[in-house]
Design a protein around this motif. Structure first.
Motif, PDB file in Angstrom:
ATOM      1  N   PHE A   1       0.944  -1.185  -0.063  1.00  0.00           N
ATOM      2  CA  PHE A   1      -0.153  -0.057   0.010  1.00  0.00           C
ATOM      3  C   PHE A   1       0.697   1.213  -0.031  1.00  0.00           C
ATOM      4  O   PHE A   1       0.662   2.224  -0.906  1.00  0.00           O
ATOM      5  N   VAL A   2       1.801   1.181   0.837  1.00  0.00           N
ATOM      6  CA  VAL A   2       2.674   2.407   0.924  1.00  0.00           C
ATOM      7  C   VAL A   2       3.475   2.635  -0.353  1.00  0.00           C
ATOM      8  O   VAL A   2       3.558   3.959  -0.762  1.00  0.00           O
ATOM      9  N   THR A   3       3.667   1.546  -0.793  1.00  0.00           N
ATOM     10  CA  THR A   3       4.361   1.598  -2.225  1.00  0.00           C
ATOM     11  C   THR A   3       3.571   2.343  -3.307  1.00  0.00           C
ATOM     12  O   THR A   3       4.091   3.165  -4.099  1.00  0.00           O
ATOM     13  N   VAL A   4       2.393   1.680  -3.238  1.00  0.00           N
ATOM     14  CA  VAL A   4       1.257   2.489  -4.327  1.00  0.00           C
ATOM     15  C   VAL A   4       1.092   3.944  -4.445  1.00  0.00           C
ATOM     16  O   VAL A   4       1.173   4.535  -5.136  1.00  0.00           O
ATOM     17  N   VAL A   5       0.991   4.350  -2.806  1.00  0.00           N
ATOM     18  CA  VAL A   5       0.870   5.679  -2.653  1.00  0.00           C
ATOM     19  C   VAL A   5       2.047   6.441  -2.788  1.00  0.00           C
ATOM     20  O   VAL A   5       1.912   7.407  -3.400  1.00  0.00           O
ATOM     21  N   GLU A   6       3.235   5.886  -2.796  1.00  0.00           N
ATOM     22  CA  GLU A   6       4.428   6.626  -3.045  1.00  0.00           C
ATOM     23  C   GLU A   6       4.669   6.541  -4.509  1.00  0.00           C
ATOM     24  O   GLU A   6       4.882   7.580  -4.923  1.00  0.00           O
ATOM     25  N   ALA A   7       4.526   5.371  -5.389  1.00  0.00           N
ATOM     26  CA  ALA A   7       4.898   5.598  -6.668  1.00  0.00           C
ATOM     27  C   ALA A   7       3.872   6.176  -7.236  1.00  0.00           C
ATOM     28  O   ALA A   7       4.091   6.738  -8.542  1.00  0.00           O
ATOM     29  N   SER A   8       2.483   6.491  -6.927  1.00  0.00           N
ATOM     30  CA  SER A   8       1.696   7.363  -7.615  1.00  0.00           C
ATOM     31  C   SER A   8       1.777   8.716  -7.614  1.00  0.00           C
ATOM     32  O   SER A   8       1.417   9.373  -8.104  1.00  0.00           O
ATOM     33  N   GLY A   9       2.882   9.059  -6.528  1.00  0.00           N
ATOM     34  CA  GLY A   9       3.178  10.779  -6.404  1.00  0.00           C
ATOM     35  C   GLY A   9       2.351  10.996  -5.085  1.00  0.00           C
ATOM     36  O   GLY A   9       2.477  12.370  -4.984  1.00  0.00           O
ATOM     37  N   TYR A  10       1.227  10.291  -4.535  1.00  0.00           N
ATOM     38  CA  TYR A  10       0.601  11.055  -3.579  1.00  0.00           C
ATOM     39  C   TYR A  10       1.161  11.118  -2.290  1.00  0.00           C
ATOM     40  O   TYR A  10       0.947  12.010  -1.464  1.00  0.00           O
ATOM     41  N   MET A  11       2.164  10.203  -1.921  1.00  0.00           N
ATOM     42  CA  MET A  11       2.760  10.457  -0.742  1.00  0.00           C
ATOM     43  C   MET A  11       3.271  11.672  -0.323  1.00  0.00           C
ATOM     44  O   MET A  11       3.414  12.213   0.863  1.00  0.00           O
ATOM     45  N   ALA A  12       3.817  12.214  -1.373  1.00  0.00           N
ATOM     46  CA  ALA A  12       4.587  13.656  -1.368  1.00  0.00           C
ATOM     47  C   ALA A  12       3.545  14.806  -1.096  1.00  0.00           C
ATOM     48  O   ALA A  12       3.630  15.823  -0.269  1.00  0.00           O
ATOM     49  N   ARG A  13       2.415  14.396  -1.538  1.00  0.00           N
ATOM     50  CA  ARG A  13       1.143  15.401  -1.341  1.00  0.00           C
ATOM     51  C   ARG A  13       0.825  15.338   0.331  1.00  0.00           C
ATOM     52  O   ARG A  13       0.411  16.127   0.784  1.00  0.00           O
TER      53      ARG A  13
END
Lengths: 97, 645
Positions: free
Chosen positions: B292-304
């Protein structure tokens, strides 16, 4: 080393540089960097992130409570805290684009 | 062509060390994955590969030894990652023959500054231009031919997501080494191709940001993402955990059938299988969380998320970037502590590491579940469970604040962070991340938890006086061989196990330490459970099971063992009063919420801080805090008349 080490001389014809925060308070969203104040890790970090004299910062978004701020610079998005933006001296520029 | 180069390309049987260098997020790691055709060690948020990663690949008759270095922004190291990367590049013993500069076309202006600096290293350079599609989508298309001639370096366009152009790059890396030339074009000259008028008004990322960074809608979306994460960790992982528990039972059963009753069987079943099981049971949650964290991160959302939370987290002395490790910590603190490498300020990083274990991890859940089921009706249990999670968060906030005002005062906390464009996460990247997290958990925590479980087993198993065995043998001999007799024999077996445990070293330790926990209302059995839980907190459940003469009791996150909840309710002290009630359970749960009971976490802190100071500090402050809060709850509750009677 004097703290003004990384500042460049401002051409006499240009308007007086102000901090990015002050410039944003004026309402315009696009500003041109003239200098980054200080000579510490933060100043160097801003430089490597593309905030250097001549770069144009366009305000894109504000986080809740107005901090941090999101800018477009050199075509990509850079998030800066207000305290970081405070370090950046700008002149209002290129409002037409 | 290769006059300057020490090695000419393509020579059969030679090895050539090629370093992938570039800024964080330039796409080095996915490029390495395509170059070697294998899943390599994955990136860490926000795109730094935190250790030097190597992968060999045959190309054009020679072997390319590819090294993926952490992202660098300049030849001056600012972060630990950058220091590692630069030390590697400058170390002649490493024998780097060729640099593969990974250049992100969507940030061409700043990339070219770095490239100009890299040329000063005096190594041959091949440029891999990535994210040309992103640059075009963002409205800043790159004229590749013009860029190539301006740079005067071999330049190949690659796509890190699809692998396009990678084969050509591999051949080029194995080919003749390009000559090392001083910077042909001075200053900002090569930047010219990128300085074009923007060709689109609003890109896809601009449109998504309008929603996801909206002052009101943004935080709501973030809350929904967090909710989805908790659902995944607690609901979706559950059946998988059930399978692992079942496998553990099967293994115990198989050993019991093959090995005669005695020390060896107990060692294998209660020591080894139990220890391996306590580590393995968390693998589904860790795997799902990291996926999940990787999906959020790879999608670009984590930085948001970091952008939205920076101000809030800074109020308690942390940074927006602390969000990534703190969120991971709700599943398991061990990968979270590793993830805290994304914090560039050392004090921010240490503060984050020190408070991450206060987030209620999945190992606390079985403890909460048993105690809540035993002493509280379901409608109160849900609320209390939420409050226990909140207790951890609040304790983390207060601790971070105190740390940043005292031992970790000062430092230059920085955000100055790039928000990448939104992208569709690639299955391969998600798989690689997840596999890496699981492997690193098993390596760090697995061994420590196993050793600790064996130590606790030994303390609880020895000594084995023959007298107890003879006493129960005599009792068993008097039981008739009927169905009712079988039940009676099982009861006797359980009482025998309890009798052994009551005179074990662990129990002696429990009796010795019990005065410390008496102000919190813990009896000696609870104290033994607490002590047994120090290597891994969920071990309290089987320990309490044995102490209450129940034989085997499994820790479970959904269905607590009914016999254990009943035994806890009805357990009496020497004075005949019940030893546990709601108040004691509350104090015990608060203790577990705050206490540092995980050998794996301490091992991870030791590894990540390179000193014993921080694991020792974390252990001491958390245990002291847990004790103080448990005592406060019990004492205030007693004063209000809620003590067991």
């Amino acid at each position: 080393m004097p703290s003004s080490q990384s500042e460049i001389p401002v051409p006499t014809a240009a308007p007086t540089p102000v901090t990015l925060i002050e410039a944003l308070a004026g309402g315009a969203t696009v500003h041109e960097v003239v200098a980054v104040q200080g000579d510490d890790p933060l100043a160097r970090r801003l430089q490597t992130a593309g905030v250097w004299p001549g770069a144009r910062l366009e305000l894109l978004a504000r986080a809740p409570f107005g901090d941090p701020l999101l800018f477009r610079v050199h075509g990509f998005r850079l998030a800066l805290r207000r305290s970081e933006a405070q370090r950046v001296l700008v002149v209002a520029g290129g409002a037409g684009s | 062509m290769n006059a300057v180069a020490p090695v000419s390309g393509g020579a059969v049987g030679t090895r050539r060390r090629v370093a992938l260098v570039g800024r964080a997020n330039a796409g080095k790691t996915s490029l390495l994955m395509h170059l070697t055709g294998r899943l390599q060690r994955p990136v860490n948020f926000p795109g730094t590969s935190v250790e030097c990663v190597e992968g060999d690949v045959a190309a054009g008759g020679c072997t390319l030894c590819l090294v993926d270095l952490p992202g660098i922004g300049s030849l001056e190291a600012h972060s630990r990652d950058e220091q590692e990367a630069l030390r590697y590049l400058r170390d002649p013993d490493r024998g780097v023959a060729l640099l593969c500069a990974v250049v992100d076309a969507s940030k061409l202006v700043v990339e070219l500054r770095l490239l100009a600096e890299l040329r000063r290293l005096g190594l041959p350079i091949v440029v891999a231009l990535s994210k040309v599609d992103v640059a075009a989508a963002e409205g800043f298309p790159v004229d590749v031919d013009r860029l190539r001639s301006a740079l005067g370096l071999p330049l190949l366009v690659v796509n890190g997501a699809t692998g396009e152009g990678v084969e050509a790059l591999r051949q080029r890396l194995a080919g003749d080494l390009p000559p090392v030339e001083p910077l042909a074009v001075a200053g900002g000259g090569p930047a010219a191709p990128a300085v074009a008028a923007r060709s689109v008004r609003r890109s896809r990322t601009d449109r998504l940001d309008a929603l996801l960074l909206h002052p009101l809608a943004g935080p709501v979306c973030l809350a929904l993402v967090l909710l989805a994460m908790f659902q995944l960790v607690f609901v979706v992982a559950d059946p998988f955990m059930g399978w692992i528990e079942a496998a553990q039972e099967w293994a115990s059963g198989a050993i019991a059938a093959a090995v005669p009753d005695g020390t060896l069987r107990s060692f294998l079943v209660d020591g080894i299988v139990n220890g391996v099981g306590s580590a393995l049971v968390f693998v589904p949650q860790i795997a799902l969380l990291f996926a999940f964290v990787t999906v959020v991160e790879a999608s670009g959302y984590m930085a948001r998320a970091v952008f939205l939370l920076d101000r809030l987290l800074r109020k308690v002395g942390l940074s927006g970037k602390s969000f990534v490790p703190l969120a991971s910590s709700f599943a398991c603190a061990i990968p979270a502590i590793v993830a805290s490498r994304i914090l560039d300020d050392e004090r921010d990083r240490l503060a984050t590491i020190a408070v991450a274990p206060l987030m209620s991890c999945s190992a606390r859940l079985p403890v909460y579940v048993v105690l809540l089921a035993a002493f509280f009706p379901p409608h109160q249990a849900g609320l209390l469970l939420f409050l226990l999670y909140l207790l951890g968060v609040l304790a983390a906030a207060v601790t971070a604040l105190v740390l940043r005002r005292t031992v970790l005062r000062g430092g230059v906390s920085m955000l100055a962070m790039e928000l990448p464009v939104y992208e569709r996460p690639r299955l391969r990247v998600v798989g690689a991340h997840t596999w890496h997290a699981v492997r690193s958990f098993l390596r760090t925590a697995g061994s420590v938890i196993l050793v600790a479980a064996v130590v606790v087993w030994a303390l609880g198993y020895f000594p084995r006086p023959v007298a107890i065995h003879e006493q129960y043998e005599a009792l068993r001999a008097g039981v008739p061989a009927t169905v009712a007799g079988d039940e009676e024999r099982q009861r006797l077996d359980a009482r025998e196990a309890a009798a052994y445990l009551e005179q074990s070293w662990l129990a002696s330790l429990g009796h010795a330490v019990q005065p410390v926990f008496a102000p919190a209302g813990f009896d000696w059995r609870t104290t033994v459970g607490v002590l047994a839980a120090f290597p891994a907190r969920e071990l309290i459940v089987p320990t309490l099971g044995t102490l209450h003469s129940l034989g085997e009791v499994e820790a479970s996150t959904d269905a607590p063992d009914a016999r254990l909840t009943e035994a806890l309710r009805s357990a009496k002290g020497p004075d005949g009063r019940p030893v546990m009630n709601g108040l004691v359970a509350l104090a015990l749960m608060a203790f577990f919420a705050l206490c540092s009971q995980c050998a794996g976490t301490l091992a991870a802190i030791r590894r990540e801080t390179h000193s014993w100071r921080w694991p020792v500090f974390t252990f001491v402050y958390m245990t002291a805090l847990a004790w103080a809060v448990a005592v406060a709850i019990y004492q205030i509750g007693s004063w209000l008349g809620y003590a067991p009677q």
